[in-house]
Design an enzyme around this catalytic site. Structure first.
Site, mmCIF file in Angstrom:
data_model
loop_
_atom_site.group_PDB
_atom_site.id
_atom_site.type_symbol
_atom_site.label_atom_id
_atom_site.label_comp_id
_atom_site.label_asym_id
_atom_site.label_seq_id
_atom_site.Cartn_x
_atom_site.Cartn_y
_atom_site.Cartn_z
ATOM 1 N N HIS A 44 0.777 -1.407 0.411
ATOM 2 C CA HIS A 44 0.070 -0.439 0.067
ATOM 3 C C HIS A 44 1.296 1.263 -0.036
ATOM 4 C CE1 HIS A 44 -3.540 2.588 1.342
ATOM 5 N NE2 HIS A 44 -3.942 2.410 0.515
ATOM 6 N N ASP A 91 -7.962 -4.171 -0.105
ATOM 7 C CA ASP A 91 -8.150 -5.177 -1.590
ATOM 8 C C ASP A 91 -8.364 -6.751 -1.288
ATOM 9 O OD1 ASP A 91 -8.535 -2.851 -2.983
ATOM 10 O OD2 ASP A 91 -6.926 -1.854 -3.038
#
Length: 428
Positions: A306, A363
């Site tokens: 991320h 995700d």
């Protein structure tokens, strides 16, 4: 005592104040840099630029911390519903019993679409992407449902916010129904937010869909964890548009379009597409992991790492448990979900990823949960948009309420041609 940073340009010293946030974050206020020194800063992609002061969401990427209005995301995921979380973000504090009931009634009253709005769905081709429909229809709400899109008082704002939250869910489900050629389902007034969405998604005239507690809980948690995430691409877009004085519906519609990008809201789709690629090519997950480690292969491990978090994404920790519980409770036989678990285990056991702080992000697990629930792939980003709507509303309000707000106007460094003469067409 005030602190200042000194910048020396062309031998001249300039002092700029250092701003400290409530969690100790520090920033140099260079808003007068160009006026005083004749230069600007260049920060391609805004990776080190604070575009605003905000009281909505706090992230510490190094420590893996996420809080909404100071409340840890772990507490909200364990104890709050999506709508209670939405009220916290939008109005600044957790609602009491009376406030919660009032907002619930506003959601119920505003769930259905105006009859004329329903006609819009007939104008989209069956191949239209649900995100295109959602963006257009969110913008259209102001033309059918709102007495004045320019909000003037707190009660008006509360009504508009409830309407947008309720109708975004209804529009999303209706866009799916239009896409698959089924009749649009009406919202039910006896169901909570997540269950109502699932009812409108999967009910048909001859059979109502009833969500199991495990499915409803997983979707509710998904929405809570996506409700806001500081100054990401779509939220920054909402704030940019809001700074022009645009109304809430136009600003949120712009956020939907920004979220549609595959590098933003489409990331959870990328996880499923990766798993499909592994399945279709008959690869073992560990072999795919080895291809990812080969930098010359161009293969990426979707759903890991991320830009903000240099630690485990706190949302991923929560969703991992929810995904495990959901899959166990549903007794699903799905080779893709089996592959997902193998990929997760292989990557977490490999020092290559741990040393680079590449852990599963939100995700990865949200893609698994949405597939398990039965959400079609092209609706994944739509679900993200539903979840992010409270954050967009909160940021729109923060911009609109700021008496010192100016229209956002970034600068640039021009690198094109220098002064050039116009040449007649016949001589070019």
């Amino acid at each position: 005592m005030a602190e200042f940073a000194t910048v020396t340009i062309d031998g001249i010293e300039h002092q700029f104040p250092i701003i400290t946030g409530t969690e100790g974050e520090r920033a140099i206020d260079i808003s007068r840099l160009r006026a005083e020194a004749g230069v600007i800063t260049l920060d391609d992609g805004y990776g080190n630029t604070g575009s605003c002061e905000s009281a909505i969401t706090f992230i510490d990427g190094e420590k893996g911390i996420l809080r909404y209005r100071g409340v840890p995301i772990e507490d909200l995921a364990a104890r709050s519903s999506f709508i209670e979380t939405a009220e916290l973000l939008i109005f600044g504090e957790l609602p009491d019993v009376e406030e919660r009931e009032e907002f619930r009634e506003l959601l119920i009253e505003n769930s259905a679409l105006h009859r004329d709005m329903r006609k819009h769905f007939d104008g989209f081709p069956s191949t239209a992407h649900p995100m295109a429909i959602l963006s257009a229809m969110v913008n259209a709400i102001q033309t059918h449902e709102v007495r004045d899109p320019y909000i003037t008082d707190r009660q008006h704002f509360k009504q508009a916010a409830a309407g947008l939250l309720a109708k975004t869910r209804t529009i999303a489900a209706a866009s799916y129904k239009s896409h698959v050629g089924q009749p649009i389902a009406y919202p039910r007034y006896d169901l909570p937010y997540a269950e109502n969405f699932l009812h409108m998604m999967f009910s048909v005239p001859y059979r109502d869909y009833e969500a199991t507690p495990e499915v409803a809980h997983a979707l509710n948690m998904f929405l809570v964890l996506h409700a806001d995430h500081e100054q990401n691409c779509s939220t920054s877009t909402v704030r940019m548009v809001a700074s022009s004085g645009a109304n809430m519906f136009a600003s949120v519609s712009a956020g939907v379009n920004a979220l549609w990008g595959p590098l933003h809201g489409g990331a959870n789709m990328g996880v499923i597409e990766m798993l499909e690629d592994i399945r279709d090519h008959g690869l073992k997950p560990v072999d795919y992991i080895n291809r990812v480690k080969d930098r010359t292969s161009g293969v990426k491990l979707m759903g890991f790492g991320h830009r903000v978090y240099r630690n485990f994404d706190p949302r991923a920790k929560i969703l991992k448990e929810a995904a495990d519980n959901l899959l166990d409770a549903m007794h699903i036989t799905d080779p893709l979900l089996d592959i997902a678990r193998e990929v997760e285990q292989a990557a977490l056991a490999d020092d290559y990823f741990a040393s680079r702080k590449l852990y599963p992000n939100v995700d990865f697990y949200s893609g698994i949960i949405l597939r398990a629930i039965g959400i079609p792939l092209d609706m994944f980003t739509v679900l993200f948009a539903i979840g992010r709507t409270p954050g967009w509303i909160a940021h729109w309000k923060e911009v609109s309420d700021n008496p010192k707000q100016r229209i956002y106007r970034p600068r640039q460094i021009y690198v094109g041609e220098q002064l050039s003469e116009w040449v007649p067409r016949a001589e070019r």
